[in-house]
Design an enzyme around this catalytic site. Structure first.
Site, PDB file in Angstrom:
ATOM      1  N   ASN A 210       0.856  -1.204   0.000  1.00 43.19           N
ATOM      2  CA  ASN A 210       0.000   0.000   0.000  1.00 43.19           C
ATOM      3  C   ASN A 210       0.885   1.244   0.000  1.00 43.19           C
ATOM      4  O   ASN A 210       2.110   1.144  -0.080  1.00 43.19           O
ATOM      5  CB  ASN A 210      -0.962  -0.022   1.194  1.00 43.19           C
ATOM      6  N   PHE A 323      -4.721   3.417  14.507  1.00 41.67           N
ATOM      7  CA  PHE A 323      -4.945   4.419  13.473  1.00 41.67           C
ATOM      8  C   PHE A 323      -6.079   3.900  12.592  1.00 41.67           C
ATOM      9  O   PHE A 323      -6.327   2.700  12.537  1.00 41.67           O
ATOM     10  CB  PHE A 323      -3.686   4.611  12.613  1.00 41.67           C
ATOM     11  N   LYS A 337     -13.653   1.078  15.264  1.00 48.91           N
ATOM     12  CA  LYS A 337     -12.382   0.373  15.471  1.00 48.91           C
ATOM     13  C   LYS A 337     -11.942   0.478  16.930  1.00 48.91           C
ATOM     14  O   LYS A 337     -11.379  -0.456  17.481  1.00 48.91           O
ATOM     15  CB  LYS A 337     -11.302   0.922  14.532  1.00 48.91           C
ATOM     16  N   LYS A 341     -11.615  -3.088  18.658  1.00 40.25           N
ATOM     17  CA  LYS A 341     -10.220  -3.489  18.890  1.00 40.25           C
ATOM     18  C   LYS A 341      -9.737  -3.079  20.286  1.00 40.25           C
ATOM     19  O   LYS A 341      -8.551  -3.167  20.571  1.00 40.25           O
ATOM     20  CB  LYS A 341      -9.335  -2.902  17.791  1.00 40.25           C
TER      21      LYS A 341
END
Ligand code: PMT
Length: 404
Positions: A210, A323, A337, A341
């Protein structure tokens, strides 16, 4: 250390008196410069008594016998003799003058002659603070790299409620000493940071990756080292310099990154996952170069381990920062998230705005905190953004202990 305290003409000018005392308590010599409007709110005599120095009030006032030439260049001498310029309160007018380079009094002239760091503490009515002209001027000053001590919210002298109140003198003094002396507020902490992309092989010559350059994660690592932390930086393939003072582990794939993270996790009490980890790897990567044919080639992908989620599942007392690189619904995604997480904070990063996000030298991010707070960090160098991310981590640690 010598600091110029520029006082603008606002009701909050009286707070600059306390600021001058707090700066001197830190061993800083303070030279006060007042605009003519500031003198309507508080007298030069107050500052002269507090600092034991003559206060500068005008470009061309008489300075005794030495007179004209020396007074005409005094702003240059003051600029050279001082290591930092702090302006508190910074009024809308002063902010406009600085943004546009006007120089019609001692303070604005000194500002142009000054080459050191500048700290600005704005104060004004809420509508003025929100006016597009002020917003634009503030953007110019931020982009110039000046440190802004944001105004607080509350009941203002004009009777309205909202942002615009001068930050507390203690917060301004803290910012000044941080810029002058640096802070070592992460001494004794072990910070594990992941950065950069991962590379997932297709065959020995090709891979899936990426656009991450590693700049954001490396900037966080560098800032944490400077603030006294022991930093373990686990990085995917990048071509930027490794920050001095970090323990560095180079990895290729997401699975290698996972192994490296778990080999060091025991030592870390702060984990910052800035890496752009590939979500998938090629199921059966070939150990020989795949030959080109006319036929369609299909790659089968298997999911990679979600390192952040795995760390979140066993985070204990650690502070865990994720992030979220997003092209839309950034705040909602960052919140999701954070919950799924088990993070303490997620740094939301729009990656389709030119000049920020992947590979650029600057970034603009939104911090979504477990306290429910949302903090915008406007476009600035990745170094500055890194510093502000660490500031928020420190606040999280002080305000509310991490949950297990
Ligand atoms: O490196 P730069 O060029 O400076 O660019 C900076 C950046 C845009 C890469 C960085 O600021 C950023 O946003 N990094 C996170 C990119 C990302 O992978 O976001 P995500 O939304 O896909 O992942 C969410 C979080 O889970 C991230 O903390 C990521 O590290 C983590 N993750 C993701 C997938 C996975 N398999 N394991 C993970 O741990």
């Amino acid at each position: 250390m010598n600091v110029v305290l520029g006082v603008g003409g606002g009701i909050a000018a009286y707070k600059a008196a306390e600021l001058s005392r707090l700066l001197q308590d830190r061993g800083i010599t303070v030279q006060v410069v007042m605009t003519s409007a500031a003198q309507k709110f508080i007298t030069p005599l107050t500052f002269a008594a507090l600092t034991n120095r003559k206060v500068i009030t005008d470009l061309f006032t008489d300075r005794g016998e030495e007179e004209t030439l020396s007074s005409a260049v005094e702003h240059i001498r003051v600029a050279q003799d001082h290591q930092l310029l702090v302006i508190a309160p910074a009024t809308a007018d002063l902010i406009a003058k600085m943004a546009h380079g006007h120089a019609d009094d001692f303070l604005s002239t000194l500002y142009l002659a000054f080459t050191g760091p500048v700290v600005i503490a704005p104060a004004m009515n809420t509508n003025m603070w929100n006016h597009p002209a002020v917003v634009q001027n503030m953007r110019v000053l931020r982009e110039r790299g000046h440190r802004i001590v944001e105004p607080g919210e509350g009941l203002l002298a004009c009777g309205t409620t909202g942002p615009g109140r001068l930050a507390e003198p203690m917060a301004i003094a803290h910012e000044v000493s941080t810029v002058l002396f640096g802070v070592k507020d992460l001494e004794g902490e072990v910070v594990l940071i992941t950065a950069g992309p991962t590379e997932e092989p297709i065959d020995p010559v090709r891979y899936i990756t990426n656009r991450s350059s590693g700049k954001m994660g490396y900037a966080v690592a560098d800032a944490a080292v400077r603030r006294g932390a022991r930093v373990i930086l686990i990085s995917g393939p990048t071509s930027i310099p490794i920050p001095a003072g970090v323990e560095f582990i180079r990895v290729g794939t997401a699975r290698e990154m996972r192994d490296a993270v778990f080999s060091k996790l025991g030592a870390a009490n702060i984990v910052i996952k800035a890496a752009a980890v590939a979500d998938y790897h090629v199921s059966n990567a070939s150990d020989q170069k795949i030959k080109k044919t006319a036929a369609r080639l299909t790659l089968e992908l298997d999911p990679n381990p979600d390192i952040l989620a795995e760390v979140g599942a066993q985070k204990g007392d650690r502070i865990l920062i994720g992030f979220a690189a997003e092209t839309h619904n950034m705040v909602a995604e960052a919140k999701r998230k954070m919950q799924t997480k088990n993070c303490d904070m997620v740094v939301g990063n729009f990656v389709n705005t030119p000049g920020t996000g992947f590979a650029s030298d600057e970034n603009a991010v939104t911090l979504v905190l477990r306290t429910g707070e949302i903090v915008e960090i406007e476009k600035a160098s990745k170094q500055d953004v890194a510093g502000k991310i660490l500031d928020q981590i420190q606040k999280l640690r002080l305000v509310a202990p991490a949950k297990s």
